[in-house]
Design a protein around this motif. Structure first.
Motif, PDB file in Angstrom:
ATOM      1  N   PHE A 176     -17.249   0.357  24.860  1.00 12.54           N
ATOM      2  CA  PHE A 176     -17.938  -0.599  25.723  1.00 12.54           C
ATOM      3  C   PHE A 176     -17.274  -1.965  25.614  1.00 12.54           C
ATOM      4  O   PHE A 176     -17.165  -2.505  24.514  1.00 12.54           O
ATOM      5  CB  PHE A 176     -19.409  -0.739  25.322  1.00 12.54           C
ATOM      6  N   SER A 177     -16.856  -2.527  26.724  1.00 14.49           N
ATOM      7  CA  SER A 177     -16.407  -3.919  26.766  1.00 14.49           C
ATOM      8  C   SER A 177     -17.661  -4.767  26.842  1.00 14.49           C
ATOM      9  O   SER A 177     -18.377  -4.737  27.840  1.00 14.49           O
ATOM     10  CB  SER A 177     -15.525  -4.160  27.991  1.00 14.49           C
ATOM     11  N   PHE A 178     -17.914  -5.505  25.770  1.00 16.55           N
ATOM     12  CA  PHE A 178     -19.198  -6.187  25.661  1.00 16.55           C
ATOM     13  C   PHE A 178     -19.050  -7.377  24.726  1.00 16.55           C
ATOM     14  O   PHE A 178     -18.486  -7.253  23.644  1.00 16.55           O
ATOM     15  CB  PHE A 178     -20.235  -5.204  25.114  1.00 16.55           C
ATOM     16  N   GLU A 179     -19.567  -8.517  25.134  1.00 14.12           N
ATOM     17  CA  GLU A 179     -19.406  -9.734  24.351  1.00 14.12           C
ATOM     18  C   GLU A 179     -20.567  -9.998  23.392  1.00 14.12           C
ATOM     19  O   GLU A 179     -20.553 -10.987  22.668  1.00 14.12           O
ATOM     20  CB  GLU A 179     -19.198 -10.934  25.273  1.00 14.12           C
ATOM     21  N   VAL A 180     -21.573  -9.157  23.389  1.00 13.65           N
ATOM     22  CA  VAL A 180     -22.705  -9.148  22.465  1.00 13.65           C
ATOM     23  C   VAL A 180     -23.693 -10.299  22.687  1.00 13.65           C
ATOM     24  O   VAL A 180     -24.885 -10.078  22.702  1.00 13.65           O
ATOM     25  CB  VAL A 180     -22.247  -9.090  20.990  1.00 13.65           C
ATOM     26  N   PHE A 181     -23.212 -11.517  22.849  1.00  9.62           N
ATOM     27  CA  PHE A 181     -24.072 -12.653  23.142  1.00  9.62           C
ATOM     28  C   PHE A 181     -24.228 -12.777  24.655  1.00  9.62           C
ATOM     29  O   PHE A 181     -23.235 -12.787  25.384  1.00  9.62           O
ATOM     30  CB  PHE A 181     -23.480 -13.953  22.591  1.00  9.62           C
ATOM     31  N   LYS A 182     -25.461 -12.884  25.113  1.00 11.36           N
ATOM     32  CA  LYS A 182     -25.732 -12.907  26.553  1.00 11.36           C
ATOM     33  C   LYS A 182     -24.979 -14.029  27.278  1.00 11.36           C
ATOM     34  O   LYS A 182     -24.390 -13.798  28.334  1.00 11.36           O
ATOM     35  CB  LYS A 182     -27.231 -13.020  26.818  1.00 11.36           C
ATOM     36  N   ASP A 183     -24.984 -15.234  26.717  1.00 14.24           N
ATOM     37  CA  ASP A 183     -24.314 -16.341  27.393  1.00 14.24           C
ATOM     38  C   ASP A 183     -22.806 -16.101  27.522  1.00 14.24           C
ATOM     39  O   ASP A 183     -22.221 -16.372  28.568  1.00 14.24           O
ATOM     40  CB  ASP A 183     -24.595 -17.666  26.672  1.00 14.24           C
ATOM     41  N   ILE A 184     -22.189 -15.544  26.495  1.00 18.08           N
ATOM     42  CA  ILE A 184     -20.750 -15.273  26.538  1.00 18.08           C
ATOM     43  C   ILE A 184     -20.457 -14.127  27.505  1.00 18.08           C
ATOM     44  O   ILE A 184     -19.516 -14.193  28.304  1.00 18.08           O
ATOM     45  CB  ILE A 184     -20.212 -14.925  25.127  1.00 18.08           C
ATOM     46  N   GLN A 185     -21.265 -13.069  27.453  1.00 15.66           N
ATOM     47  CA  GLN A 185     -21.087 -11.927  28.362  1.00 15.66           C
ATOM     48  C   GLN A 185     -21.138 -12.382  29.814  1.00 15.66           C
ATOM     49  O   GLN A 185     -20.298 -12.007  30.623  1.00 15.66           O
ATOM     50  CB  GLN A 185     -22.172 -10.875  28.105  1.00 15.66           C
ATOM     51  N   GLU A 186     -22.112 -13.194  30.144  1.00 16.04           N
ATOM     52  CA  GLU A 186     -22.272 -13.618  31.535  1.00 16.04           C
ATOM     53  C   GLU A 186     -21.169 -14.575  31.967  1.00 16.04           C
ATOM     54  O   GLU A 186     -20.743 -14.539  33.114  1.00 16.04           O
ATOM     55  CB  GLU A 186     -23.667 -14.187  31.744  1.00 16.04           C
TER      56      GLU A 186
ATOM     57  N   TRP B 246     -15.913  -3.217  22.187  1.00 18.05           N
ATOM     58  CA  TRP B 246     -14.683  -3.964  22.352  1.00 18.05           C
ATOM     59  C   TRP B 246     -15.064  -5.345  22.860  1.00 18.05           C
ATOM     60  O   TRP B 246     -15.615  -5.469  23.943  1.00 18.05           O
ATOM     61  CB  TRP B 246     -13.817  -3.239  23.373  1.00 18.05           C
ATOM     62  N   THR B 247     -14.790  -6.383  22.079  1.00 23.73           N
ATOM     63  CA  THR B 247     -15.199  -7.724  22.458  1.00 23.73           C
ATOM     64  C   THR B 247     -14.008  -8.675  22.478  1.00 23.73           C
ATOM     65  O   THR B 247     -13.104  -8.549  21.660  1.00 23.73           O
ATOM     66  CB  THR B 247     -16.328  -8.238  21.524  1.00 23.73           C
ATOM     67  N   ILE B 248     -14.008  -9.574  23.437  1.00 26.92           N
ATOM     68  CA  ILE B 248     -12.942 -10.560  23.583  1.00 26.92           C
ATOM     69  C   ILE B 248     -13.387 -11.861  22.928  1.00 26.92           C
ATOM     70  O   ILE B 248     -14.464 -12.377  23.208  1.00 26.92           O
ATOM     71  CB  ILE B 248     -12.605 -10.800  25.069  1.00 26.92           C
TER      72      ILE B 248
ATOM     73  N   HIS C 238     -11.516  -4.109  13.956  1.00 27.94           N
ATOM     74  CA  HIS C 238     -10.107  -3.881  14.228  1.00 27.94           C
ATOM     75  C   HIS C 238      -9.641  -4.903  15.241  1.00 27.94           C
ATOM     76  O   HIS C 238     -10.423  -5.426  16.037  1.00 27.94           O
ATOM     77  CB  HIS C 238      -9.924  -2.456  14.775  1.00 27.94           C
ATOM     78  N   ASN C 239      -8.347  -5.150  15.199  1.00 28.63           N
ATOM     79  CA  ASN C 239      -7.680  -5.991  16.170  1.00 28.63           C
ATOM     80  C   ASN C 239      -6.318  -5.357  16.403  1.00 28.63           C
ATOM     81  O   ASN C 239      -5.772  -4.728  15.495  1.00 28.63           O
ATOM     82  CB  ASN C 239      -7.555  -7.416  15.610  1.00 28.63           C
ATOM     83  N   SER C 240      -5.755  -5.530  17.587  1.00 34.57           N
ATOM     84  CA  SER C 240      -4.462  -4.906  17.872  1.00 34.57           C
ATOM     85  C   SER C 240      -3.373  -5.379  16.914  1.00 34.57           C
ATOM     86  O   SER C 240      -2.360  -4.718  16.744  1.00 34.57           O
ATOM     87  CB  SER C 240      -4.051  -5.166  19.324  1.00 34.57           C
ATOM     88  N   ARG C 241      -3.584  -6.496  16.248  1.00 29.25           N
ATOM     89  CA  ARG C 241      -2.620  -7.004  15.267  1.00 29.25           C
ATOM     90  C   ARG C 241      -2.993  -6.600  13.837  1.00 29.25           C
ATOM     91  O   ARG C 241      -2.340  -7.038  12.891  1.00 29.25           O
ATOM     92  CB  ARG C 241      -2.530  -8.523  15.365  1.00 29.25           C
ATOM     93  N   SER C 242      -4.009  -5.791  13.662  1.00 29.17           N
ATOM     94  CA  SER C 242      -4.488  -5.453  12.318  1.00 29.17           C
ATOM     95  C   SER C 242      -3.393  -4.847  11.440  1.00 29.17           C
ATOM     96  O   SER C 242      -3.293  -5.173  10.263  1.00 29.17           O
ATOM     97  CB  SER C 242      -5.664  -4.469  12.390  1.00 29.17           C
ATOM     98  N   ALA C 243      -2.575  -3.976  11.995  1.00 28.02           N
ATOM     99  CA  ALA C 243      -1.536  -3.334  11.189  1.00 28.02           C
ATOM    100  C   ALA C 243      -0.544  -4.376  10.655  1.00 28.02           C
ATOM    101  O   ALA C 243      -0.132  -4.312   9.503  1.00 28.02           O
ATOM    102  CB  ALA C 243      -0.811  -2.278  12.010  1.00 28.02           C
ATOM    103  N   SER C 244      -0.198  -5.353  11.474  1.00 27.68           N
ATOM    104  CA  SER C 244       0.739  -6.385  11.030  1.00 27.68           C
ATOM    105  C   SER C 244       0.109  -7.306   9.976  1.00 27.68           C
ATOM    106  O   SER C 244       0.813  -7.983   9.245  1.00 27.68           O
ATOM    107  CB  SER C 244       1.264  -7.204  12.210  1.00 27.68           C
ATOM    108  N   LEU C 245      -1.216  -7.311   9.903  1.00 30.00           N
ATOM    109  CA  LEU C 245      -1.927  -8.100   8.886  1.00 30.00           C
ATOM    110  C   LEU C 245      -2.195  -7.284   7.618  1.00 30.00           C
ATOM    111  O   LEU C 245      -2.803  -7.766   6.682  1.00 30.00           O
ATOM    112  CB  LEU C 245      -3.257  -8.617   9.454  1.00 30.00           C
TER     113      LEU C 245
END
Length: 135
Positions: free
Chosen positions: A21-31, A58-60, A123-130
């Motif tokens: 799910f692409s979801f920002e969790v906080f209502k104000d951020i999602q909207e 999955w959150t941005i 997780h983050n797409s850069r997690s392996a490099s970290l």
């Protein structure tokens, strides 16, 4: 997360499908970031959670929520008790400055400790490099 119907749950569970799910969790951020769909996605995540279907969120991460990652994890754990995996990606846009990336890294590392306490995997797409294992 907006197109899911209750009828889909039987098929998803039968075929052991993992949802993301692409979801920002906080209502104000999602909207702000995705439009006025918070209530629909929230309801659908709860429906999937209660049905016992595997899923991840999955959150941005932007300047608006970069300092709220630990809070974000607590909200997720309380609202969606069966989720185990959260992907946190920093935004790729004009606001993605060195300072933003530095703050993201600091917040992500603190959130990683919080996630372990809550029994979550972040997780983050850069997690392996970290030096973090992939999910």
């Amino acid at each position: 997360g907006t197109l899911l119907r209750e009828d889909d749950l039987i098929w998803l569970k039968k075929h052991n499908v993992m949802l993301s799910f692409s979801f920002e969790v906080f209502k104000d951020i999602q909207e702000q970031q995705r439009g006025y769909c918070y209530d629909i996605v929230d309801r659908n995540i709860r429906m999937v959670d209660e049905a016992g279907i595997s899923y991840r969120i999955w959150t941005i991460i932007t300047q608006r929520n970069v300092n709220r990652l630990e809070e974000l994890l607590e909200v997720i754990k309380n609202r969606y008790p069966h989720v185990k995996r959260i992907n946190m990606e920093s935004v790729v846009s004009d606001e993605c400055t060195f300072e933003m990336m530095d703050q993201f890294l600091k917040s992500f590392l603190k959130a990683r400790k919080k996630a372990e306490q809550l029994g979550l995997i972040i997780h983050n797409s850069r997690s392996a490099s970290l030096g973090f294992p992939n999910m």
